[in-house]
Scaffold this active site. Structure first.
Site, PDB file in Angstrom:
ATOM      1  N   GLU A 288       0.784  -1.183  -0.190  1.00 42.99           N
ATOM      2  CA  GLU A 288       0.031  -0.054  -0.063  1.00 42.99           C
ATOM      3  C   GLU A 288       0.772   1.233  -0.011  1.00 42.99           C
ATOM      4  OE1 GLU A 288      -2.655  -0.634   3.358  1.00 42.99           O
ATOM      5  OE2 GLU A 288      -3.968  -1.806   1.946  1.00 42.99           O
TER       6      GLU A 288
ATOM      7  N   ARG B 104       5.671  -7.951   8.578  1.00 42.05           N
ATOM      8  CA  ARG B 104       4.356  -7.939   8.382  1.00 42.05           C
ATOM      9  C   ARG B 104       4.230  -8.807   6.900  1.00 42.05           C
ATOM     10  NH1 ARG B 104       0.640  -3.696   8.186  1.00 42.05           N
ATOM     11  NH2 ARG B 104      -1.145  -4.683   9.316  1.00 42.05           N
TER      12      ARG B 104
ATOM     13  N   ARG C  78      -6.036 -10.956  -5.391  1.00 45.33           N
ATOM     14  CA  ARG C  78      -5.248 -10.331  -4.071  1.00 45.33           C
ATOM     15  C   ARG C  78      -5.132 -11.492  -2.918  1.00 45.33           C
ATOM     16  NH1 ARG C  78      -7.357  -5.018  -0.606  1.00 45.33           N
ATOM     17  NH2 ARG C  78      -6.353  -5.733   1.230  1.00 45.33           N
TER      18      ARG C  78
ATOM     19  N   LYS D 124      -1.876 -11.580   8.785  1.00 43.27           N
ATOM     20  CA  LYS D 124      -3.193 -11.390   9.174  1.00 43.27           C
ATOM     21  C   LYS D 124      -3.885 -12.785   9.207  1.00 43.27           C
ATOM     22  CE  LYS D 124      -3.570  -6.407   7.520  1.00 43.27           C
ATOM     23  NZ  LYS D 124      -4.368  -5.480   6.974  1.00 43.27           N
TER      24      LYS D 124
ATOM     25  N   ASP E 284      -8.004  -8.880   4.439  1.00 41.17           N
ATOM     26  CA  ASP E 284      -7.778  -7.678   5.390  1.00 41.17           C
ATOM     27  C   ASP E 284      -8.926  -7.513   6.325  1.00 41.17           C
ATOM     28  OD1 ASP E 284      -6.827  -5.359   6.375  1.00 41.17           O
ATOM     29  OD2 ASP E 284      -7.429  -3.980   4.563  1.00 41.17           O
TER      30      ASP E 284
ATOM     31  N   GLU F  49     -12.470  -1.917  12.019  1.00 45.04           N
ATOM     32  CA  GLU F  49     -12.387  -1.252  10.640  1.00 45.04           C
ATOM     33  C   GLU F  49     -13.543  -1.582   9.888  1.00 45.04           C
ATOM     34  OE1 GLU F  49      -8.564  -1.650   8.586  1.00 45.04           O
ATOM     35  OE2 GLU F  49      -9.602  -0.534   6.789  1.00 45.04           O
TER      36      GLU F  49
ATOM     37  N   GLU G   8     -22.871  -9.677  10.777  1.00 46.29           N
ATOM     38  CA  GLU G   8     -22.598 -10.443   9.746  1.00 46.29           C
ATOM     39  C   GLU G   8     -23.832 -10.378   8.678  1.00 46.29           C
ATOM     40  OE1 GLU G   8     -21.448 -14.412  10.037  1.00 46.29           O
ATOM     41  OE2 GLU G   8     -20.237 -14.236   8.080  1.00 46.29           O
TER      42      GLU G   8
END
Ligand code: GCU
Length: 667
Positions: A277, A310, A327, A351, A356, A384, A499
């Site tokens: 990023e 990371r 991705r 992660k 993400d 987030e 959800e």
């Protein structure tokens, strides 16, 4: 004082004051604290015990050296045979003995004793031995030096303001206490995106201030970490490049590490986000991530430092026209070929899912697969993609599902079994992205404190259930038993409800771009971040099996087969792995489309019931907390309504098919 009147109900979190002491130990026992040895390492733990007894139960205790065999609470170090950071609590007839394997163990024993006391669970004759499953229980702040927090929803930074290290030492101490009370032992305070003045944190300009901060956390068993920018050798002016194989660069980092460790000798290490990023990294110089991480590892090795590297590395300049790029494949594709190439003091930070921190995504295929590289799992506590601490979303429910995921790399290889194992596929710990800011209740939404608490408890003991954690947290936070029971229920329902009204069946990323709150079905569809569902009039989802992007092939055969088979694949991940027609029959016999409608209608209705249930607690919880939560639940309901209608209308418009139950879908 009870929590109906208390204004501090928000601030004290799970270390809440109770009106009366109701435990079965005689109060006299709690009035004397003995230290063995009398001076030195246990004074901090004793101080915490004394403070806790006073604040939580209104009992004032005196500390002193043990004389004779009198009762009281004895703190001691050094029971043979228990692992580092472990403790034993024994409640004997003559008093209580808390034995720590070391200083930290004793402190953890003290906090557990207080928590058990608050829950009325300490009784004579009991003996508890407990040890953390994993050695690394980290919290990562994404705080910027200007005081903002990337993905922060609870006010400004606790640590920084106007490009300075600026904090309230009392508040920091209270924070350290909260973290230590749930066993967190590593803390990074600055954003992984190390930009602007944050690059200079590793210079004399900031180090003296950071050293003072580290000193506040130290007695609580918490070691600081610093996020560093890979291109520091250039940006701080000394080198022409940051090429990890350039000797001048390696030398620069060594000198820099010496300087940083000169200021903070017990710094846990550096945390690095590279080639992701827009951040710089080894790819810029044609080098691998092992080259980059190992070079830094060499610099911190003389100081026993660790490089937390990371794996959130992906090409964020994708073209939606190119269906060959997925991705979800990125972390495994980049890091699996490097297994075994990393230095011993590098820990890969992965992660939990391949994307993400979506509401639902599968567990990353790197877990269980990596055999020769130390690694840990990164979770996101800050909400987030899960409602910005406006919506109630109790994340231990999600994490429990992650912990129970069976990697199927051999026997006993569920994530919770791998955590703390020190052989090949063992996962060395957890890192959680923090959800705390200067907000008086720390987390914006008072009930989001449960996520911080739950994270710490799970990092300590990954096999704890979401239910057990919710019960514990609610009882510690709400002293009214009925309130605690209701809150526990609210927590346990909340993730499933969230959800339901958001992105369906693991499809991911139907959120407003950038902000990540509220629905936008097409928001990321044509963007460079590369996560698409390609919904058209007939079908939705990405084929990630071998007939598609081949992502399923990153799992061992048993899991690859499970995910590839539409009739075996967990339904909550169906659209993550498959492209399906809207008339695909789900296990309940209804079509996929009808299931999308159903979950969204139900999600909204259930969010309304959550709000109503909370309203029933008026007068049973602190009024301030009542009002804050009520206001957030109203906003959540509006968000759920928006999700329901945007999702349903958008699929109605694609398909022209009505809801079988004739509920309102806007045209
Ligand atoms: C997500 C998040 C970013 C963050 C990044 C990371 O993409 O939106 O704000 O920087 O994750 O984990 O590095």
């Amino acid at each position: 004082m009870n929590d109906i009147q208390s204004h501090e109900a928000r601030y004290d979190c799970w270390l809440q004051h109770r009106d009366t002491y109701t435990g079965s130990l005689p109060e006299e026992t709690l009035k004397k604290i003995f230290l063995m040895p009398a001076e030195g390492p246990l004074t901090h733990a004793a101080g915490e015990l004394r403070r806790g007894l006073e604040k939580m139960f209104g009992i004032s205790a005196k500390c002193g050296a043990k004389c004779g065999a009198g009762g009281g609470i004895t703190l001691e170090i050094g029971a043979g045979g228990i692992p580092p950071e472990a403790f034993i609590i024994r409640a004997e007839d003559r008093g209580v003995i808390i034995t720590g394997a070391d200083e930290a163990g004793c402190l953890y024993g003290v906090y557990r004793f207080l928590a058990l006391l608050a829950q009325g669970k300490i009784c004579r004759g009991m003996e508890i031995t407990d040890a953390p499953t994993t050695p690394i229980r980290a919290l990562n702040h994404w705080d910027n030096l200007d005081g903002t927090i990337e993905r922060g929803y609870a006010g400004a930074s606790l640590f920084f303001k106007d490009n300075r290290v600026e904090y309230d030492p009392v508040r920091i101490q209270d924070y350290a206490r909260l973290l230590a009370s749930v066993g967190i032992n590593r803390l990074s305070i600055n954003n992984v995106n190390v930009r602007g003045p944050a690059k200079r944190l590793i210079t004399e300009e900031y180090l003296p201030e950071l050293a003072k901060l580290a000193a506040i956390f130290r007695p609580f068993g918490i070691r600081l970490l610093l996020s560093v920018n890979f291109s520091s050798p250039c940006s701080l002016g000394a080198c022409a490049s940051a090429d990890p194989l350039d000797l001048a660069v390696a030398e620069w980092w060594k000198r820099r590490a010496d300087m940083v460790y000169g200021a903070i000798p017990d710094l846990a290490g550096f945390l690095v986000k590279a080639d992701s990023e827009g951040e710089s990294g080894p790819f810029q110089y044609g080098r691998t991530h092992a080259d980059g991480a190992n070079m830094l590892a060499e610099a911190v090795a003389p100081h026993n430092g660790i490089v937390f590297w990371r794996c959130f590395v992906y090409n964020s300049t994708q073209d939606w026209r190119d269906t060959g790029v997925d991705r979800a494949r990125a972390a495994y594709d980049h890091f699996m070929p490097l297994d075994g190439a990393f230095a011993d003091n590098v820990i890969l930070q992965i992660k939990h899912g391949p994307f993400d921190f979506q509401v639902r995504e599968p567990v990353s295929p790197l877990f269980g697969a990596l055999q020769k590289t130390r690694h840990l799992m990164e979770l996101q506590i800050t909400q987030e993609y899960t409602g910005h601490q406006i919506d109630l979303c109790y994340l231990p429910s999600m994490w429990e599902w992650v912990m129970n995921f069976d990697t199927r790399h051999g026997r006993n290889t569920a994530i919770k079994d791998l955590l703390g194992r020190s052989d090949g596929p063992g996962i060395g710990g957890l890192a959680g992205v923090g959800n705390v800011g200067l907000d008086r209740c720390w987390t914006g939404h008072p009930l989001a404190q449960a996520n911080l608490y739950g994270y710490g408890r799970l990092a300590w003991q990954p096999s704890l259930s979401a239910q057990a954690i919710a019960e514990e947290w609610s009882a510690l936070t709400f002293t009214n038993a009925q309130a605690a029971g209701t809150v526990e229920k609210l927590l346990l329902d909340s993730y499933r409800i969230y959800e339901k009204y958001t992105a369906p069946f693991g499809v991911c990323f139907m959120v407003t771009p950038g902000l990540h709150y509220g629905p936008d079905v097409e928001g990321y569809e044509f963007s460079r971040w590369g996560t698409y569902h390609r919904a058209d009039r007939e079908a939705i989802g990405i084929d990630r099996t071998e007939t598609g992007t081949g992502y399923t092939g990153q799992y061992p055969p048993e899991n690859a087969a499970l995910f590839s088979d539409t009739s075996a694949c967990p339904e909550n991940l169906l659209l993550f792995f498959h492209r399906l027609r809207y008339d695909f029959k789900m296990r309940n016999g209804r079509t996929l489309l009808q299931n999308i409608y159903d979950t969204h209608f139900e999600g909204y209705d259930e969010a309304r019931k959550m709000r109503d249930l909370w309203l029933s607690l008026e007068g049973r919880v602190c009024q301030t907390v009542f009002e804050i939560v009520k206001e957030r639940l109203e906003r959540q309901l509006e968000n759920a309504r928006q999700w329901r209608d945007v999702i349903n209308t958008s699929f109605y418009r694609r398909t022209g098919i009505d809801d079988a139950q004739g509920r309102k879908i806007y045209r």
